[in-house]
Design an enzyme around this catalytic site. Sequence first.
Site, PDB file in Angstrom:
ATOM      1  N   ASP A  63       0.829  -1.194   0.000  1.00 46.86           N
ATOM      2  CA  ASP A  63       0.000   0.000   0.000  1.00 46.86           C
ATOM      3  C   ASP A  63       0.866   1.246   0.000  1.00 46.86           C
ATOM      4  O   ASP A  63       2.076   1.191   0.213  1.00 46.86           O
ATOM      5  CB  ASP A  63      -1.053  -0.004   1.114  1.00 46.86           C
ATOM      6  CG  ASP A  63      -0.509   0.233   2.506  1.00 46.86           C
ATOM      7  OD1 ASP A  63       0.693   0.500   2.654  1.00 46.86           O
ATOM      8  OD2 ASP A  63      -1.296   0.160   3.449  1.00 46.86           O
ATOM      9  N   GLU A 112      -5.998   2.240  -1.138  1.00 42.65           N
ATOM     10  CA  GLU A 112      -4.648   2.457  -1.665  1.00 42.65           C
ATOM     11  C   GLU A 112      -3.799   1.199  -1.586  1.00 42.65           C
ATOM     12  O   GLU A 112      -2.584   1.248  -1.607  1.00 42.65           O
ATOM     13  CB  GLU A 112      -3.970   3.613  -0.923  1.00 42.65           C
ATOM     14  CG  GLU A 112      -3.534   3.313   0.480  1.00 42.65           C
ATOM     15  CD  GLU A 112      -4.624   3.448   1.535  1.00 42.65           C
ATOM     16  OE1 GLU A 112      -4.287   3.361   2.714  1.00 42.65           O
ATOM     17  OE2 GLU A 112      -5.812   3.616   1.202  1.00 42.65           O
TER      18      GLU A 112
END
Length: 195
Positions: A63, A112
């Site tokens: 991420d 994300e």
Amino acid sequence: CLFVFSAVYVQITTTREQSHLFHLATRDGLTELYVIRHFRLIMNQIVREANIRKEPLSIILFDIDNFKQINDAYGHPAGDMVLKKISEIILSYIRQRRPFREIDFAARYGGEEFIIMLRKATLKEAAWGVAERLRKKIEETKFEWENKTIPVTISLGVAAKHSGENVPDPMVHRADAALYKAKRKGKNRVCTERD
């Protein structure tokens, strides 16, 4: 002749519409990567195939570091730009134009977070190397929004399928634990399940 032409036209149009609907159902609208539910179907199939063929299989889960701060400081359109650009980098780093048995797959895991499945890739020699190159590339990439440079780094967790595992879940859990280890160690780094 007109009937044949009409039938062919209907068939072509139907095929295009079905292909378009399939794309919409399986791809993330922002990044063009697979959505996680479709990726899971692919992953289940490939884990079974890797077991049958006794081939290595690894995944990278990562991420974007401090993504909320990017959205807060530069706005959500800037965050979307970062997600799109990272997706383009991912696609340039995975092996796509190969026979199906060697194709790697990537998906937007959520928000994300991203996941990459590397076929025929061992943990240390292949998967860790791909993850480290990806980390460096993203760190070195210039992300610009409204004449401002946005510093972007990622943290990555890498895991491999263990012998006898018939489902991907244990491997994903190990990659997730490695990702959180990378976060705890200061971010912008790669950790494997063995670190």
